[in-house]
Every structure is written in structure tokens, then in C-alpha cells.
Motif scaffolding. Structure first.
Motif, PDB file in Angstrom:
ATOM      1  N   LEU A 249      16.442  77.303  35.368  1.00 46.66           N
ATOM      2  CA  LEU A 249      15.693  76.228  36.033  1.00 46.66           C
ATOM      3  C   LEU A 249      16.591  75.031  36.343  1.00 46.66           C
ATOM      4  O   LEU A 249      16.330  74.278  37.289  1.00 46.66           O
ATOM      5  CB  LEU A 249      14.494  75.806  35.180  1.00 46.66           C
ATOM      6  CG  LEU A 249      13.406  76.890  35.061  1.00 46.66           C
ATOM      7  CD1 LEU A 249      12.385  76.519  33.997  1.00 46.66           C
ATOM      8  CD2 LEU A 249      12.717  77.120  36.392  1.00 46.66           C
ATOM      9  N   GLY A 250      17.608  74.816  35.527  1.00 44.14           N
ATOM     10  CA  GLY A 250      18.638  73.831  35.832  1.00 44.14           C
ATOM     11  C   GLY A 250      18.313  72.391  35.474  1.00 44.14           C
ATOM     12  O   GLY A 250      17.152  72.006  35.362  1.00 44.14           O
ATOM     13  N   GLY A 251      19.379  71.597  35.292  1.00 39.12           N
ATOM     14  CA  GLY A 251      19.227  70.167  35.050  1.00 39.12           C
ATOM     15  C   GLY A 251      19.329  69.808  33.584  1.00 39.12           C
ATOM     16  O   GLY A 251      19.420  70.673  32.714  1.00 39.12           O
ATOM     17  N   ALA A 252      19.299  68.483  33.330  1.00 39.52           N
ATOM     18  CA  ALA A 252      19.477  67.980  31.972  1.00 39.52           C
ATOM     19  C   ALA A 252      18.198  67.307  31.486  1.00 39.52           C
ATOM     20  O   ALA A 252      17.538  66.595  32.246  1.00 39.52           O
ATOM     21  CB  ALA A 252      20.639  66.991  31.933  1.00 39.52           C
ATOM     22  N   GLY A 253      17.873  67.529  30.213  1.00 34.56           N
ATOM     23  CA  GLY A 253      16.683  66.912  29.617  1.00 34.56           C
ATOM     24  C   GLY A 253      16.239  67.719  28.417  1.00 34.56           C
ATOM     25  O   GLY A 253      16.887  68.708  28.040  1.00 34.56           O
ATOM     26  N   ILE A 254      15.132  67.295  27.820  1.00 33.59           N
ATOM     27  CA  ILE A 254      14.592  68.090  26.711  1.00 33.59           C
ATOM     28  C   ILE A 254      13.487  68.982  27.257  1.00 33.59           C
ATOM     29  O   ILE A 254      12.799  68.619  28.227  1.00 33.59           O
ATOM     30  CB  ILE A 254      14.073  67.199  25.554  1.00 33.59           C
ATOM     31  CG1 ILE A 254      13.990  68.002  24.254  1.00 33.59           C
ATOM     32  CG2 ILE A 254      12.724  66.566  25.876  1.00 33.59           C
ATOM     33  CD1 ILE A 254      13.837  67.142  23.008  1.00 33.59           C
ATOM     34  N   TRP A 255      13.315  70.139  26.652  1.00 37.39           N
ATOM     35  CA  TRP A 255      12.308  71.125  27.085  1.00 37.39           C
ATOM     36  C   TRP A 255      11.561  71.597  25.849  1.00 37.39           C
ATOM     37  O   TRP A 255      12.177  71.817  24.799  1.00 37.39           O
ATOM     38  CB  TRP A 255      12.960  72.348  27.706  1.00 37.39           C
ATOM     39  CG  TRP A 255      14.046  72.127  28.708  1.00 37.39           C
ATOM     40  CD1 TRP A 255      15.254  71.513  28.491  1.00 37.39           C
ATOM     41  CD2 TRP A 255      14.042  72.544  30.085  1.00 37.39           C
ATOM     42  NE1 TRP A 255      15.995  71.527  29.655  1.00 37.39           N
ATOM     43  CE2 TRP A 255      15.280  72.155  30.641  1.00 37.39           C
ATOM     44  CE3 TRP A 255      13.128  73.224  30.883  1.00 37.39           C
ATOM     45  CZ2 TRP A 255      15.617  72.409  31.964  1.00 37.39           C
ATOM     46  CZ3 TRP A 255      13.457  73.488  32.198  1.00 37.39           C
ATOM     47  CH2 TRP A 255      14.692  73.086  32.731  1.00 37.39           C
ATOM     48  N   GLY A 256      10.268  71.770  25.984  1.00 35.69           N
ATOM     49  CA  GLY A 256       9.489  72.392  24.903  1.00 35.69           C
ATOM     50  C   GLY A 256       9.269  73.844  25.266  1.00 35.69           C
ATOM     51  O   GLY A 256       8.488  74.151  26.165  1.00 35.69           O
ATOM     52  N   VAL A 257       9.997  74.731  24.608  1.00 31.89           N
ATOM     53  CA  VAL A 257       9.888  76.155  24.948  1.00 31.89           C
ATOM     54  C   VAL A 257       9.013  76.821  23.889  1.00 31.89           C
ATOM     55  O   VAL A 257       9.293  76.716  22.692  1.00 31.89           O
ATOM     56  CB  VAL A 257      11.280  76.818  25.009  1.00 31.89           C
ATOM     57  CG1 VAL A 257      11.164  78.207  25.635  1.00 31.89           C
ATOM     58  CG2 VAL A 257      12.255  75.951  25.809  1.00 31.89           C
ATOM     59  N   GLU A 258       7.934  77.459  24.344  1.00 26.21           N
ATOM     60  CA  GLU A 258       6.933  77.987  23.410  1.00 26.21           C
ATOM     61  C   GLU A 258       7.053  79.498  23.249  1.00 26.21           C
ATOM     62  O   GLU A 258       7.194  80.226  24.227  1.00 26.21           O
ATOM     63  CB  GLU A 258       5.529  77.636  23.910  1.00 26.21           C
ATOM     64  CG  GLU A 258       5.285  76.138  23.927  1.00 26.21           C
ATOM     65  CD  GLU A 258       3.863  75.812  24.350  1.00 26.21           C
ATOM     66  OE1 GLU A 258       2.915  76.396  23.790  1.00 26.21           O
ATOM     67  OE2 GLU A 258       3.708  74.991  25.273  1.00 26.21           O
ATOM     68  N   PHE A 259       6.966  79.913  21.990  1.00 28.66           N
ATOM     69  CA  PHE A 259       7.095  81.337  21.659  1.00 28.66           C
ATOM     70  C   PHE A 259       5.990  81.777  20.711  1.00 28.66           C
ATOM     71  O   PHE A 259       5.512  80.973  19.895  1.00 28.66           O
ATOM     72  CB  PHE A 259       8.429  81.595  20.942  1.00 28.66           C
ATOM     73  CG  PHE A 259       9.640  81.323  21.785  1.00 28.66           C
ATOM     74  CD1 PHE A 259      10.130  82.277  22.661  1.00 28.66           C
ATOM     75  CD2 PHE A 259      10.294  80.097  21.699  1.00 28.66           C
ATOM     76  CE1 PHE A 259      11.242  82.021  23.443  1.00 28.66           C
ATOM     77  CE2 PHE A 259      11.415  79.829  22.481  1.00 28.66           C
ATOM     78  CZ  PHE A 259      11.887  80.798  23.352  1.00 28.66           C
ATOM     79  N   PHE A 260       5.623  83.058  20.810  1.00 30.50           N
ATOM     80  CA  PHE A 260       4.774  83.705  19.817  1.00 30.50           C
ATOM     81  C   PHE A 260       5.677  84.612  18.984  1.00 30.50           C
ATOM     82  O   PHE A 260       6.501  85.341  19.549  1.00 30.50           O
ATOM     83  CB  PHE A 260       3.711  84.595  20.486  1.00 30.50           C
ATOM     84  CG  PHE A 260       2.805  83.874  21.451  1.00 30.50           C
ATOM     85  CD1 PHE A 260       2.298  82.609  21.156  1.00 30.50           C
ATOM     86  CD2 PHE A 260       2.428  84.479  22.651  1.00 30.50           C
ATOM     87  CE1 PHE A 260       1.449  81.954  22.057  1.00 30.50           C
ATOM     88  CE2 PHE A 260       1.579  83.833  23.545  1.00 30.50           C
ATOM     89  CZ  PHE A 260       1.087  82.568  23.243  1.00 30.50           C
ATOM     90  N   ILE A 261       5.491  84.593  17.668  1.00 29.64           N
ATOM     91  CA  ILE A 261       6.279  85.490  16.814  1.00 29.64           C
ATOM     92  C   ILE A 261       5.317  86.525  16.219  1.00 29.64           C
ATOM     93  O   ILE A 261       4.415  86.177  15.448  1.00 29.64           O
ATOM     94  CB  ILE A 261       6.993  84.732  15.671  1.00 29.64           C
ATOM     95  CG1 ILE A 261       7.586  83.396  16.167  1.00 29.64           C
ATOM     96  CG2 ILE A 261       8.040  85.633  15.017  1.00 29.64           C
ATOM     97  CD1 ILE A 261       8.685  83.465  17.162  1.00 29.64           C
ATOM     98  N   ALA A 262       5.522  87.768  16.622  1.00 30.53           N
ATOM     99  CA  ALA A 262       4.632  88.856  16.192  1.00 30.53           C
ATOM    100  C   ALA A 262       5.437  89.883  15.389  1.00 30.53           C
ATOM    101  O   ALA A 262       6.659  89.772  15.281  1.00 30.53           O
ATOM    102  CB  ALA A 262       4.012  89.507  17.421  1.00 30.53           C
TER     103      ALA A 262
END
Ligand code: AMP
Length: 387
Positions: A249-262
Motif C-alpha cells: 500500500l506504500g507510504g509512512a505512518g502507523i497501521w493497525g493490522v488485524e489478525f485472527f489466531i486460530a
């Protein structure tokens, strides 16, 4: 080093971002659809516009000529961002990131088809009839979500064939914008879910915060905690996935990346290219920099050497119970005397049922007990009421 930041969205996350920016002497114009929104209260200037109106956005960009355009919400005419980039403006983290993540279809197809990330099985549907077919292919239980929505709006779980029609109509009520399409996802029977705050830097490597665990109700988070206990190999997989999707997606900043752990591994769910609500736990100074300070540094291109965990912590939301034009808090004096805790009251001018009005954070030393910290945050937040 005195930059002008046009902040699109002025909620509680924006407010903390503005405070971080003010501490480093930056100029911020806070924008939202209503006046006196939380971030406006601490910004240098404010503007009230409909951010889905491209012409209104264009006028603001022209008026302020900002060094950085920083979206804080999804509901923005993000198509315009590509044009701003062409004109030489910097959109945070990038026009592509903001545009792709506001539509579940773009981001899901990118993650699954282009990047090969493991996600829930999915189909799209544009009518109640198509939804019937899609559900047949995906199987029950499954989750239906409007392509454009946030905070669980219009989202429901289909548990029996009788739910299908209801799910379609519910999705149409909760959908934002002019898109009637929905995504149907196979239900992931996860053991827990996490947000992996990921920081991409203009001239530095991608950094990861310790994973944040959270619990959702009605599509909104109720408590979050850091660190979330997880197997090192699951964390590594999540970091690799976060690295791939943020790089695409590119660029600088903070991202909230969401995951499910199964049981069968780590599923990518979605991501937001900005500070994440579950990341409010970092307001407990769980890290050397909280998520807003990290975002600001990444926006300004200031190098971040490392992210370290300094404490364990938890956050629990303070929700309004009813509609009010003049909401007031009770119980604050009572909770203020609690050890190893703090709170924020967002200063939202009005309330409605379940609107997030504040947050309690609790913390302990690194060798403390995370479940106990969560329990304390929940218990303390439960003592505050908003009327
Ligand atoms: P979302 O708006 O996509 O983040 O969904 C909100 C919450 O709904 C998630 O944080 C999960 O708790 C739950 N959820 C969403 N999609 C699924 C899925 N495919 N399977 C199980 N739970 C889900």
C-alpha cells in the motif's frame, strides 16, 4: 521543522495525534463534519465540512496548502487523494492505502489474490439473491459485512438459512456511501484476535509494536491489552503478513493490522492506515512512544530507532448510555484515586447510546499479570457513568 498538517477526522484518536503534534511544535487544522469535535479542541484551526464531498476537500487543500494530509477516518472522498499526490501533496500514509482500506473489496482482493495472505474464505454479493448463492458456497456460519462500513455497522453472522435475508437488509441499513455490495466471509473460529501496530518509515525499516489483544462487542472494541500472549511463530507470521500488506500500500505512518489466531494458524482480517482504537492501550505508556507519537514521527519523517515495551497495560472504554446534548460524567473522583491507572475524557459535545466518551488505562511492571490489569481496567471503567 514547522509543518502544516491537515487532519481529516477529529475524533479521540485525532485528538491524541494533535497533542503529540503540538508537543513538537507543528500546526494542525482539524476537520470533521461537526463542530467542537475532540481534535478541534486542541488544534490550531478547525473546519467543518462533509469529507465525502470532493469539492469541499479540494477547497481546504487549496486554502491551507498542507505539508501532510492525514486521514483519521475512512469516510472521506479518498479518490481525491490520488489527485493531491499528483499535485505534489503528501497523503499519509499514501493515497492508495487510504483508498484501498475504505473498501473491503479492494483490500481483501489485494491481500488474498495479489499477496497470497491467508484470510477467511469469501464471496461478494450485490442482492439478496446473490447472497443466497454466496452463502451456499461459503457455508454456514458466515459473516456478512457491507463493503463500506466501520465499527461493525451493518455486520451480522448467519447461523441458519433463515438469517440470510435479514442479513442482507441489515447490511443495507449499515452501509456507507453508494455501494450496495457486501462481502460474505467464512466464520473463523479463532482463539483470539490481535492488532499488530506496524510503523512504516520514510527512510527506515518497518517496526512492530508488541501485539495488542482485544475483545469486541457490537463491532466495537471493549477492552484491549498489551502484550497479547502468543506463540513466537504466530507473531512472526503476523509480522511478515503486516510487512507485505503495508509495503504493497506504500507510504509512512502507523497501521493497525488485524489478525485472527486460530488452531490452523494466522488469518489476516483487515487493516487501518492510521492509529487504531485498540492501540489506546499505549496511552498507559506501555511503550517508549505511544501510537500517536509513533504516527507523528513517521509522518514527519523523523527516524524511529526502536519500539520498546516499558510496561504491561490494558484499556477499557467508557460508553454513553443515552442521548444527551450535554453529557456529564459521574464517578470520576472515585476512579481518580486508583493506583497504576489513568483515564481520558474525550470532550465529545453530545452523546448517544454506546458512543465512546472516554477510556480508562491501567498498567503494571513488565513482570505483572496481564489478565489482572485487564480486569482492573474493566472494573474501573464500569464505575464511570455518562448521562
Ligand atoms: P471487522 O469490522 O471486519 O473488523 O469485524 C469486527 C469483528 O467481528 C472482528 O474483530 C471479529 O471479532 C468479528 N469477525 C469479523 N469477521 C469475522 C470472521 N470472518 N469470522 C469470525 N469473526 C469475525
Amino acid at each position: 521543522m514547522k509543518k502544516t498538517i491537515l487532519l481529516l477526522g477529529s475524533g479521540e484518536l485525532g485528538k491524541e495525534f494533535v497533542i503529540a503534534a503540538q508537543r513538537l511544535g507543528q500546526t494542525v487544522i482539524a476537520v470533521d463534519s461537526y463542530d467542537n469535535a475532540p481534535a478541534m479542541q486542541v488544534a490550531d484551526a478547525r473546519e467543518v465540512i462533509n469529507m465525502l464531498d470532493g469539492n469541499a476537500l479540494d477547497s481546504l487543500v487549496e486554502k491551507y496548502n498542507p505539508d501532510y494530509i492525514v486521514p483519521e477516518i475512512e469516510a472521506i472522498r479518498t479518490e481525491r487523494f490520488y489527485e493531491y499526490e499528483k499535485q505534489g501533496y503528501t497523503v499519509i500514509p499514501s493515497a492508495k492505502a487510504a483508498n484501498y482500506t475504505m473498501n473491503r473489496k479492494s483490500i481483501r482482493d489485494l491481500a488474498t489474490k495479489d499477496l497470497g495472505l491467508k484470510t477467511a474464505t469469501y464471496r461478494y454479493a450485490t442482492s439478496a439473491q446473490e447472497l443466497q448463492l454466496a452463502v451456499k458456497e461459503i457455508g454456514i456460519p458466515c459473516v456478512v459485512k457491507p463493503l463500506m462500513s466501520s465499527s461493525g455497522k451493518g455486520q451480522s453472522t448467519i447461523k441458519t438459512p433463515d438469517d440470510i435475508e435479514k442479513a442482507w437488509y441489515y447490511s443495507q441499513e449499515g452501509s456507507r456511501g453508494d455501494v450496495a455490495e457486501v462481502i460474505v466471509e467464512g466464520f473463523v473460529n479463532f482463539n483470539y484476535e490481535i492488532t499488530l501496530l506496524t510503523v512504516t518509515q520514510r527512510d527506515g525499516k518497518t517496526l512492530f509494536c508488541p501485539p495488542i489483544g482485544h475483545r469486541q462487542e457490537r463491532g466495537d472494541y471493549q477492552e484491549s491489552w498489551q502484550p497479547a500472549a502468543m506463540l513466537p511463530e504466530h507473531l512472526k507470521t503476523a509480522q511478515e503478513m503486516a510487512d507485505k500488506v503495508t509495503a504493497a500500500l506504500g507510504g509512512a505512518g502507523i497501521w493497525g493490522v488485524e489478525f485472527f489466531i486460530a488452531d490452523d494458524g494466522v488469518y489476516f482480517s483487515e487493516l487501518s492506515p492510521r492509529p487504531h482504537d485498540t492501540g489506546m492501550v499505549t496511552l498507559a505508556n506501555t511503550q517508549n512512544f505511544n501510537e500517536f507519537e509513533l504516527h507523528l514521527r513517521a509522518v514527519l519523517g523523523l527516524p524511529i530507532a526502536e519500539i520498546t515495551q516499558e510496561r504491561i497495560g490494558a484499556s477499557a472504554v467508557i460508553l454513553a448510555r443515552e442521548h444527551s446534548e450535554n453529557p456529564s460524567f459521574s464517578g470520576i473522583e472515585n476512579i481518580a484515586s486508583e493506583e497504576k491507572s489513568d483515564f481520558r475524557l474525550f470532550g465529545k459535545p453530545t452523546s448517544r447510546p454506546y458512543r465512546r466518551m472516554g477510556v480508562v488505562v491501567t498498567y503494571d511492571y513488565l513482570d505483572g499479570d496481564v489478565p489482572k490489569v485487564i480486569e482492573r481496567a474493566k472494573e474501573i471503567a464500569g464505575r464511570v457513568s455518562v448521562d
